[in-house]
Design an enzyme around this catalytic site. Structure first.
Site, mmCIF file in Angstrom:
data_model
loop_
_atom_site.group_PDB
_atom_site.id
_atom_site.type_symbol
_atom_site.label_atom_id
_atom_site.label_comp_id
_atom_site.label_asym_id
_atom_site.label_seq_id
_atom_site.Cartn_x
_atom_site.Cartn_y
_atom_site.Cartn_z
ATOM 1 N N SER A 22 0.944 -1.184 0.061
ATOM 2 C CA SER A 22 -0.001 -0.055 0.034
ATOM 3 C C SER A 22 0.595 1.534 -0.130
ATOM 4 C CB SER A 22 -0.947 -0.217 1.174
ATOM 5 O OG SER A 22 -1.916 -0.959 0.937
ATOM 6 N N LYS A 71 -10.360 -5.728 10.296
ATOM 7 C CA LYS A 71 -11.467 -5.381 9.130
ATOM 8 C C LYS A 71 -12.814 -5.301 9.843
ATOM 9 C CE LYS A 71 -9.011 -6.088 4.851
ATOM 10 N NZ LYS A 71 -9.189 -6.438 3.404
ATOM 11 N N GLY A 131 -15.428 -20.823 -1.941
ATOM 12 C CA GLY A 131 -15.182 -20.241 -0.409
ATOM 13 C C GLY A 131 -16.317 -19.764 0.086
ATOM 14 N N ALA A 132 -16.303 -19.537 1.408
ATOM 15 C CA ALA A 132 -17.353 -18.796 2.104
ATOM 16 C C ALA A 132 -16.745 -18.372 3.434
ATOM 17 C CB ALA A 132 -18.383 -19.947 2.701
ATOM 18 N N LEU A 227 -8.257 -14.513 -6.332
ATOM 19 C CA LEU A 227 -8.180 -13.286 -5.421
ATOM 20 C C LEU A 227 -6.616 -13.230 -4.875
ATOM 21 C CD1 LEU A 227 -11.298 -12.703 -3.311
ATOM 22 C CD2 LEU A 227 -10.936 -12.087 -5.598
ATOM 23 N N TYR A 229 -2.854 -13.103 -5.261
ATOM 24 C CA TYR A 229 -1.658 -12.586 -6.077
ATOM 25 C C TYR A 229 -0.236 -13.155 -5.905
ATOM 26 C CZ TYR A 229 -1.244 -9.060 -2.451
ATOM 27 O OH TYR A 229 -1.100 -8.350 -1.349
HETATM 28 P P1 ATR Z 1 -10.594 -15.232 4.211
HETATM 29 O O1 ATR Z 1 -10.901 -14.231 5.216
HETATM 30 O O2 ATR Z 1 -9.338 -14.893 3.397
HETATM 31 O O3 ATR Z 1 -11.656 -15.622 3.417
HETATM 32 P P2 ATR Z 1 -11.256 -17.343 6.045
HETATM 33 O O4 ATR Z 1 -12.306 -16.656 6.427
HETATM 34 O O5 ATR Z 1 -10.346 -18.229 6.910
HETATM 35 O O6 ATR Z 1 -9.945 -16.474 5.130
HETATM 36 O O7 ATR Z 1 -11.855 -18.378 4.682
HETATM 37 C C1 ATR Z 1 -10.907 -19.277 4.202
HETATM 38 C C2 ATR Z 1 -11.663 -20.107 3.149
HETATM 39 O O8 ATR Z 1 -11.132 -21.127 2.290
HETATM 40 C C3 ATR Z 1 -13.149 -20.910 3.501
HETATM 41 O O9 ATR Z 1 -13.929 -21.022 2.594
HETATM 42 C C4 ATR Z 1 -12.551 -22.140 3.886
HETATM 43 O O10 ATR Z 1 -13.276 -23.262 3.736
HETATM 44 P P3 ATR Z 1 -14.101 -23.868 5.222
HETATM 45 O O11 ATR Z 1 -15.180 -22.729 5.291
HETATM 46 O O12 ATR Z 1 -14.822 -25.012 4.929
HETATM 47 O O13 ATR Z 1 -13.029 -23.950 6.152
HETATM 48 C C5 ATR Z 1 -11.545 -22.365 2.619
HETATM 49 N N1 ATR Z 1 -10.296 -23.221 2.775
HETATM 50 C C6 ATR Z 1 -9.305 -23.177 3.471
HETATM 51 N N2 ATR Z 1 -8.430 -24.183 3.612
HETATM 52 C C7 ATR Z 1 -9.161 -25.074 2.871
HETATM 53 C C8 ATR Z 1 -8.835 -26.316 2.159
HETATM 54 N N3 ATR Z 1 -7.857 -27.006 2.442
HETATM 55 N N4 ATR Z 1 -9.711 -27.151 1.420
HETATM 56 C C9 ATR Z 1 -11.251 -26.409 1.131
HETATM 57 N N5 ATR Z 1 -11.182 -25.128 1.281
HETATM 58 C C10 ATR Z 1 -10.390 -24.530 2.163
#
Ligand code: ATR
Length: 294
Positions: A22, A71, A131-132, A227, A229
């Protein structure tokens, strides 16, 4: 630049902040636009966020960016919150107002501007969102606000996808987010989709990891937007390209979230050529090659 008694200060609060790009974005913009402004990182220890925000306001700081892990936590330290940021529940930009800071989310408008600059449309499209977590949740809001026709939200934990989908559908008054278990990807309809990769899988140093291996999945993707990089070519991007799709990394999103924050602080609009000049400098700093771009 010459720092004098008129120089305004902006900065980044987070923990860690040591690897941030930044300062490069904002100090380059300030220099190119001839603004008397300096941008610095502020490492804020856990438990000191409220003090940091109050202190920054008392020190006449013009604006701040906010990064991990603050955040969401920062919401309670603000006097006003922009509607989009409030719905998303995450703020990455503070703008000085008379009696405190107003919070904005420029990550999502940044992603939108980055996609537009690559010619990617989301309005009316069907999108696969991987992702979620925090990032995916914000992307789901962006999709709902931008009238995506349907979002298949695939997540390892189905319950989490269901909870996020219900919240986004409810808060936006649309019912476009459809939660799915990640392992159910073979049930996706047989079209070509825009896929947005919003998990942390494949992030440096785990560069050989990818959320789905099966090439049949990648045949359903015309454009993949990761997302991440770092690395600049994720395994997800490679698999999309191997099936003839276009693939992009998230560096432009980082650029535009910064550009939009800069615009809010200084009440200007940054010309596109200038934004792209900053982008070239960012790519150079990342050691990116032209081949990473397509
Ligand atoms: P961010 O703020 O970067 O989104 P987060 O809130 O910890 O980080 O979310 C990580 C995301 O990556 C989640 O969707 C997670 O899936 P789960 O909700 O099932 O945990 C996903 N994720 C992380 N490691 C994973 C893995 N080895 N396989 C599949 N999904 C993964």
């Amino acid at each position: 630049m010459i720092i004098d008694g008129h120089t305004r200060t902006c900065g980044l609060i987070g923990n860690p902040v040591e690897h941030t790009m930044s300062p490069m974005i904002h100090n380059t913009l300030a220099e190119n636009l001839g603004h008397d402004l300096v941008y610095v990182p502020f490492h804020v220890e856990e438990g000191r966020l409220t003090d940091a925000v109050k202190g920054a306001f008392a020190l006449n700081v013009l604006g701040l960016n906010v990064t991990v892990p603050y955040k969401s936590q920062i919401l309670s330290d603000l006097t006003e919150i922009d509607e989009l940021a409030e719905k998303i529940g995450a703020v990455n930009t503070l703008v000085r107002r008379e009696d405190g800071f107003k919070g904005y989310n420029t990550d999502m408008p940044g992603l939108y501007r980055a996609m537009c600059s690559e010619g990617i449309r989301i309005e009316g499209e069907e999108v696969i969102l991987l992702g979620a977590g925090g990032a995916a949740r914000a992307v789901a809001f962006l999709c709902a606000f931008r009238n995506v026709s349907k979002v298949y939200m695939l997540n390892r934990s189905l319950e989490k996808a269901e909870a996020v989908a219900a919240e986004v559908n409810e808060k936006t008054g649309r019912s476009c987010i459809c939660p799915m278990a990640l392992s159910d990807y073979p049930k996706l309809p047989d079209h070509k989709f825009l896929a947005i990769q919003a998990t942390s899988v494949g992030l440096y140093p785990d560069v050989d990891k990818v959320i789905i291996e099966d090439e049949a999945f990648y045949r359903k993707i015309h454009t993949g937007y990761d997302l991440i990089y770092k690395p600049s070519q994720t395994r997800f991007m490679k698999l999309v390209r191997a099936q003839g799709g276009k693939a992009y990394h998230g560096l432009k999103m980082l650029l535009y979230q910064g550009v939009i924050a800069y615009e809010l602080w200084n009440n200007v609009s940054v010309p596109e050529e200038m934004a792209l000049q900053v982008y070239e400098a960012m790519k150079e700093k990342m050691g990116m090659k032209e081949a990473d771009e397509r």
